[in-house]
Write an enzyme that holds these catalytic residues in place. Structure first.
Site, PDB file in Angstrom:
ATOM      1  CB  SER A 472      57.148  -6.951   2.752  1.00 22.75           C
ATOM      2  OG  SER A 472      56.781  -8.330   4.192  1.00 22.75           O
ATOM      3  CG  ASP A 473      53.800  -7.497   7.550  1.00 20.04           C
ATOM      4  OD1 ASP A 473      54.520  -5.990   7.283  1.00 20.04           O
ATOM      5  OD2 ASP A 473      53.574  -8.188   8.195  1.00 20.04           O
ATOM      6  CB  CYS A 474      53.350  -2.108   6.808  1.00 20.14           C
ATOM      7  SG  CYS A 474      53.830  -3.072   8.583  1.00 20.14           S
TER       8      CYS A 474
END
Length: 742
Positions: A472-474
């Protein structure tokens, strides 16, 4: 500050560091080669582990990025000015050095080491499958383990679960075994010390379950001393609350091949070395060990997540079942598990989600399809993606790298500091954008629903496109990096609006009830599944959890996107963003901090959380939450002006000072105060002075304490952080001085 000298040889000697070559020009893959002497009898007969050398890097001069990784001197660029206490000049000098390390394909390569239980599975799998290990690998892996061996005195001269941890049975037993498999004798002084430590800790009977598994595979531990991992769980209806598809991705991808190997009962054929290890690893004769009593026996020094009573009760039932599991159930269960192994391999080009599952999958493919199969040979070729050469020797990394993660942060730093607009940096910024362009995943995996995967269309991974996992954060940081870079003058527009919308669509599917974002997927199982955690050494591994870091990355990406494309799904973006901000507020602790699950620790998560709140216009002056966060950080500023947080914060869930300040922690704190519009610039200036004092003559920064973490108990290195975050903090502080607090 001077560059520290290279560590010395290990028990098998040392290779010539000038002969190592790094191929980092293949879509982010990191592959080390060794240029053997022309008269070496093996000069052309490279073992399968080396793979091919399509870019003929063995014949080329050693690159600057390879020299830096190996701790070799790099010629200083002439004409660089002394920053003389000027944050802007220090940031410019820092990037002038850092861009010299940029890989030919545009990303930044780097070490992703730290955990010390990874090489155990890889080298045991290689030994069992009789895969030839190159002498250079043997020499440098042994040198690495010698150089990081603990020197803590009696009972602490082995290895921990990670490089900053005290000796444990898990780390010491597995790495002792690795060294013996590589050819290091039992009477070598370092081995005598390690064995004394292991015996002082009670011997290998107390190794945690993952260690018991690998020792049983090697036939130096009995399967009757290992709690079973039944493949039959995969035959349960998918609606069952504890069905394995509901487990966290790393956990289920370890226990799928583990269940196949346990269920098959495979053990390596005994040989003289294994017979000797049977006696070296234990404090009593091997034949006299009561193996069933070892199942739940874990050394106190290793125990971080003790079994619950529910887990122990379940293990007792499974041990009874395992004794008479009928073939008409066991065989289809093993077939199901093996099919999932194959799908994972095909989805990830045999990279799998990490090195633990990779070693297990490789062994499964060898057991079923044999050493001459395409699948096994491909697995062997991809082991090199997980091996990294450093000044200390050769290590196994936590994944096949952190390529996207590192590229995304320095890209954003270039834009936010203004360094990306400097004419001398245009080529570097363009090059990293080109890499980000090709790194985006454009489609779902081959086995999408069948392998219980989350969608990947539009995602950016943690490492490489080939590895192929949505994070998600990547995805969020990759999208932000692309949009910010493409906003610079003269920058090509490589990533289309359609592809950005794909990323947004994906991010919007990843929000959980309550507003937070997890890592790889949605939370699929109930929290009570954590009561079944069998690992003993890792916390919170059974299901996904929401994280302030992941949530901030996603909500900030949505914010950057909607400013450029306000007409795309505005209602959905507004709804998801509001829920995410509400989650961030609820996750704040009473002392004003947020707990970090992926970096060390409160400093890291607090930086992300304050960034989220700033999107809502919250600052030190108008927000109680932001004011408490700033006050928390300021209470931790050290006498030298820096911040230094210990990895122990992650373990203990309370702030623990490092013995000295750290440039990475300091950079995070400085950026937080800037984001919060803290009215007094002096704490920011003091932090910047500390960062500049630590800058080396060539513009770089030395590696300090470890920066990352996973599962609360394992530290991991983010090798590039010491450059990207310091440059970012200094550059933003310089702009703040120029522009003032608005």
């Amino acid at each position: 500050m001077a560059i520290p000298p290279r560590p010395g040889p290990g028990p098998l000697g040392a290779t010539d560091p000038s002969r190592w070559r790094l191929d980092s020009a293949d879509a982010g893959r990191h592959v080390w080669h060794y240029a053997r002497d022309a008269d070496d009898p093996d000069a052309t007969a490279f073992e399968p582990l080396w793979g091919d050398d399509p870019r003929r890097v063995r014949e080329q001069e050693q690159s600057v990025e390879a020299k830096h990784a190996l701790g070799l001197p790099i010629p200083v660029v002439q004409g660089l000015s002394d920053p003389a206490g000027d944050p802007w000049q220090a940031a410019k000098k820092g990037f002038e050095f850092y861009k010299r390390l940029q890989s030919p394909d545009g990303h930044w390569s780097g070490e992703y080491g730290g955990p010390l239980f990874l090489q155990g599975g890889l080298f045991i799998a290689l030994y069992v499958t009789k895969t030839p290990i190159p002498n250079e690998w043997k020499i440098e892996t042994a040198r690495y383990l010698a150089n990081i061996q603990r020197r803590g005195g009696d009972g602490d001269e082995g290895w921990g679960i990670h490089i900053e941890g005290k000796s444990t049975v898990f780390g010491t037993a597995l790495n002792y075994v690795v060294l013996r498999l590589l050819g290091v004798g039992p009477d070598v002084p370092m081995m005598v010390r390690a064995r004394a430590t292991l015996h002082k800790l009670g011997g290998a009977k107390g190794i945690p379950s993952w260690g018991k598994f690998w020792l049983a595979v090697l036939n130096v531990h009995s399967w009757s001393g290992v709690n079973p991992v039944p493949a039959e769980l995969w035959l349960l209806p998918e609606w069952v609350p504890f069905h394995p598809h509901r487990w966290w991705i790393h956990t289920r991808n370890v226990y799928i091949p583990m269940s196949y190997i346990c269920g098959s009962g495979f053990q390596a054929p005994l040989d003289p070395l294994l017979l000797s290890l049977r006696e070296e690893l234990y404090t009593e004769p091997y034949a006299s060990i009561d193996w069933p009593s070892c199942r739940n026996n874990v050394a106190e020094v290793d125990l971080y997540a003790p079994h619950s009573k529910l887990a122990n009760g379940l293990f007792a039932l499974l041990n009874v079942y395992d004794g008479f599991a009928p073939d008409f159930v066991r065989k289809p269960a093993l077939a199901r598990a093996y099919r999932l192994v194959v799908m994972e391999d095909e989805n990830t080009a045999t990279q799998t989600v990490g090195p633990v599952s990779k070693a297990m999958n490789m062994l499964c493919r060898w057991l079923v399809e044999g050493p001459d199969s395409v699948a096994f040979k491909d697995h062997v070729l991809h082991i090199r993606d997980f091996m990294w050469m450093s000044k200390d020797g050769m290590m196994a990394c936590g994944t096949n790298g952190s390529q996207l993660w590192d590229a995304a942060f320095i890209s954003q730093a270039l834009v936010e500091t203004g360094l990306g607009k400097e004419p001398e940096n245009l080529a570097s910024a363009t090059h990293v954008l080109e890499w980000l362009d090709q790194c985006q995943i454009r489609e779902d995996p081959k086995w999408y629903k069948e392998a219980f995967r989350h969608s990947t269309k539009g995602a950016w991974p943690f490492s490489t496109k080939e590895q192929g996992y949505t994070v998600s954060d990547c995805t969020a940081e990759g999208l932000k990096a692309v949009m910010m870079l493409q906003s610079l003058p003269k920058m090509p527009q490589l990533v289309s609006k359609e592809r950005m919308c794909d990323a947004i669509d994906l991010i919007l599917t990843m929000q959980n009830k309550g507003g937070g974002f997890a890592s790889y997927e949605l939370i699929r199982g109930p929290a009570m599944l954590e009561l079944l955690n069998p690992s003993e050494v890792f916390g919170n591994i059974m299901i996904e959890f929401c994280y302030p870091e992941c949530t901030t990355a996603c909500v900030t990406a949505l914010s950057v996107f909607k400013r450029k494309y306000p007409d795309y799904r505005p209602d959905d973006i507004a709804r998801v963003s509001k829920a995410a901000i509400d989650y961030i507020r609820r996750a704040q602790r009473s002392d004003g901090s947020w707990y970090g699950s992926w970096g060390v620790c409160f400093t890291y998560a607090t930086m992300f959380a304050v960034e989220s709140l700033s999107l809502e216009g919250e600052t030190y002056e108008n927000s109680t939450s932001v004011r408490k966060a700033c006050d928390f950080l300021l209470s931790k500023q050290m006498d030298d002006g820096g911040w230094g947080e210990s990895f122990k914060s992650c373990e203990n869930h309370t702030y623990v000072h490092n013995v000295k300040s750290q440039v990475v922690n300091t950079s995070w704190a400085v950026l937080t105060l800037i984001q919060a519009k803290y009215p007094d610039l002096e704490p920011i200036r003091r932090g910047c002075r500390l960062i500049m004092q630590r800058q080396l003559r060539d513009g770089s920064w030395a590696q300090e304490s470890i920066e990352g973490v996973f599962n609360h108990a394992v530290a991991i290195s983010y090798w590039n952080f010491k450059h990207s975050w310091t440059i970012w903090a200094l550059g933003k502080a310089a702009r703040l001085e120029q522009e003032g607090i608005e």
